[in-house]
Write an enzyme that holds these catalytic residues in place. Structure first.
Site, PDB file in Angstrom:
ATOM      1  N   ASN A 198      30.468 -21.806 -26.883  1.00 59.12           N
ATOM      2  CA  ASN A 198      29.973 -21.549 -25.525  1.00 59.12           C
ATOM      3  C   ASN A 198      29.969 -20.052 -25.184  1.00 59.12           C
ATOM      4  OD1 ASN A 198      32.623 -20.864 -24.971  1.00 59.12           O
ATOM      5  ND2 ASN A 198      33.062 -22.635 -23.669  1.00 59.12           N
ATOM      6  N   ASP A 225      45.581 -15.030 -26.878  1.00 64.93           N
ATOM      7  CA  ASP A 225      45.737 -16.126 -25.919  1.00 64.93           C
ATOM      8  C   ASP A 225      46.788 -17.134 -26.362  1.00 64.93           C
ATOM      9  OD1 ASP A 225      44.146 -16.913 -28.041  1.00 64.93           O
ATOM     10  OD2 ASP A 225      42.334 -17.106 -26.855  1.00 64.93           O
ATOM     11  N   HIS A 285      32.591 -17.950 -25.438  1.00 61.75           N
ATOM     12  CA  HIS A 285      33.857 -17.345 -24.987  1.00 61.75           C
ATOM     13  C   HIS A 285      34.462 -16.441 -26.055  1.00 61.75           C
ATOM     14  CE1 HIS A 285      36.474 -21.008 -26.458  1.00 61.75           C
ATOM     15  NE2 HIS A 285      36.479 -20.067 -27.371  1.00 61.75           N
ATOM     16  N   GLU A 317      36.256 -17.928 -20.492  1.00 65.84           N
ATOM     17  CA  GLU A 317      35.250 -18.988 -20.513  1.00 65.84           C
ATOM     18  C   GLU A 317      34.037 -18.598 -19.666  1.00 65.84           C
ATOM     19  OE1 GLU A 317      35.664 -21.212 -22.686  1.00 65.84           O
ATOM     20  OE2 GLU A 317      37.167 -22.722 -22.209  1.00 65.84           O
TER      21      GLU A 317
HETATM   22  C1  F6R Z   1      41.437 -18.068 -29.993  1.00 64.07           C
HETATM   23  C2  F6R Z   1      40.253 -17.332 -29.551  1.00 64.07           C
HETATM   24  C3  F6R Z   1      38.982 -18.089 -29.384  1.00 64.07           C
HETATM   25  C4  F6R Z   1      38.398 -18.477 -30.751  1.00 64.07           C
HETATM   26  C5  F6R Z   1      37.117 -19.291 -30.564  1.00 64.07           C
HETATM   27  C6  F6R Z   1      36.519 -19.695 -31.895  1.00 64.07           C
HETATM   28  O1  F6R Z   1      42.538 -17.218 -30.105  1.00 64.07           O
HETATM   29  O2  F6R Z   1      40.316 -16.164 -29.335  1.00 64.07           O
HETATM   30  O3  F6R Z   1      38.069 -17.308 -28.669  1.00 64.07           O
HETATM   31  O4  F6R Z   1      38.115 -17.321 -31.473  1.00 64.07           O
HETATM   32  O5  F6R Z   1      37.379 -20.427 -29.807  1.00 64.07           O
HETATM   33  O6  F6R Z   1      37.350 -20.633 -32.533  1.00 64.07           O
HETATM   34  P1  F6R Z   1      37.012 -21.113 -34.022  1.00 64.07           P
HETATM   35  O7  F6R Z   1      37.231 -19.954 -34.899  1.00 64.07           O
HETATM   36  O8  F6R Z   1      38.016 -22.217 -34.269  1.00 64.07           O
HETATM   37  O9  F6R Z   1      35.617 -21.585 -34.013  1.00 64.07           O
END
Ligand code: F6R
Length: 262
Positions: A154, A85, A156, A161
Site C-alpha cells: 500500500n 517500528d 507504506h 500508512e
Molecule cells: C517493517 C517496515 C515495513 C516493511 C513493509 C514491507 O519494519 O518497515 O514498512 O518494510 O511492510 O514488508 P515485507 O518486506 O514483508 O514485504
C-alpha cells in the site's frame, strides 16, 4: 557437465537523480549489492548509524550481511542501529515482536554491541513518551547515516500508512487491514492476533536520514514502486515522499520493476 551457464545480467540504472533506481536480475542480486554497499559504508565509517526495517524483503540482505560478518569481511561491532517500528502492546521478547525478528535474523548474527541497538518499546506504559524518547535517542546518536527501507504493497514505509495526513515524528499508528494481514505469519498465521497498533518513526524522522535505500522485490511491489517513482508526492502513497530527499537509492528486482518506464 554443462559449461554454458550464462553470466548474470548486470544491474540496470534507470535514473541518475535521486531517487536513483537500479534494477537487478534477481532479489538475491539486489540483496547482495545492498549488503556490499552497507559493508563499504561501515568500512568507511565504523561507527555508522543504520536505520533498519523488518519484513520478508530484508531477510536476504540480513543473510548476506551475516555471511560477510562470519567471513570477517565486515565488522559491525561499532555500528549503531535504530529499527523503524514495533507493535504496540506486546513485550520485546514476544515471538511476534519485531525485536524478536531482528534478534533472530540480524542482531545475534552480526555481533552488534547491545548498547548500540535501539528499538521502540511497544509495551511502554506511555507510548507518546516512548516515541519522544526514540526521537531524542536518534538525535543523541547524531542522526541516521543510512536508512534502509522496505515498502508495503500500500506504499507504506516504516508503519507510515496511507491516509489524509502523515506524522512527521515517531508516533503511534493504527495499522491498516492489509498491513496486519501481511504480518500474520509472525502471529501463527492469525491476522486477528496481529496487534492493531504500532509505534513507527515518522516521515520526517525517515527523511532526516543522510542517505536512504529502499529495497523492493517481487511482483506484489510493482504497482507501489511505479507510484513512488512516477507518481505525485501524496500521503496516499507515503513512500512517494522519498522524491523529496536528495540521496535516495531504490534497489529493485525485475519483478518489482515491471511497471517502471524503461
Ligand atoms: C517493517 C517496515 C515495513 C516493511 C513493509 C514491507 O519494519 O518497515 O514498512 O518494510 O511492510 O514488508 P515485507 O518486506 O514483508 O514485504
Amino acid at each position: 557437465m554443462s559449461t554454458d551457464r550464462k553470466p548474470a545480467p548486470p544491474p540496470r540504472r534507470l535514473t541518475d537523480e535521486s531517487p536513483r533506481v537500479t534494477v537487478f536480475h534477481s532479489d538475491r542480486a539486489a540483496a547482495r549489492a545492498l549488503a556490499r554497499r552497507i559493508a563499504d559504508a561501515v568500512a568507511a565509517t565504523p561507527s555508522l548509524v543504520l536505520g533498519l526495517p523488518t519484513g520478508r524483503t530484508p531477510l536476504a540482505l540480513y543473510n548476506e550481511l551475516a555471511s560477510l560478518a562470519a567471513r570477517g569481511a565486515a565488522d559491525f561491532s561499532q555500528v549503531t542501529t535504530f529499527n523503524l517500528d514495533e507493535f504496540v502492546g506486546i513485550p520485546a521478547e514476544h515471538p511476534g515482536s519485531y525485536r524478536t525478528f531482528m534478534e533472530q535474523h540480524f542482531f545475534s548474527l552480526l555481533h552488534l554491541a547491545p548498547e548500540r541497538i535501539h528499538f521502540l518499546n511497544g509495551a511502554a506504559p506511555d507510548p507518546a513518551a516512548e516515541c519522544e524518547r526514540y526521537e531524542q535517542e536518534i538525535a543523541r546518536a547524531g542522526g541516521i547515516d543510512l536508512q534502509i527501507l522496505g515498502i508495503g504493497t500500500n506504499g507504506h514505509i516504516g508503519f507510515n500508512e496511507p491516509g489524509p495526513e502523515l506524522d512527521a515524528r515517531t508516533h503511534r499508528v493504527t495499522l491498516r487491514p492489509e498491513t496486519r494481514r501481511s504480518n500474520a505469519a509472525l502471529f501463527g498465521g492469525d491476522e486477528s492476533g496481529v496487534p492493531a497498533e504500532a509505534l513507527s518513526m515518522g516521515m520526517g524522522t525517515i527523511l532526516r536520514a543522510r542517505a536512504i535505500v529502499l529495497l523492493a522485490t517481487g511482483a506484489s511491489k510493482a504497482s507501489c514502486v511505479e507510484r513512488v517513482i512516477h507518481g505525485r508526492v501524496t500521503t496516499a502513497v507515503p513512500a512517494s515522499f522519498l522524491q523529496l530527499h536528495a540521496d535516495v537509492d531504490v534497489m529493485v528486482d525485475e519483478a518489482a520493476a515491471a511497471k517502471l518506464a524503461r
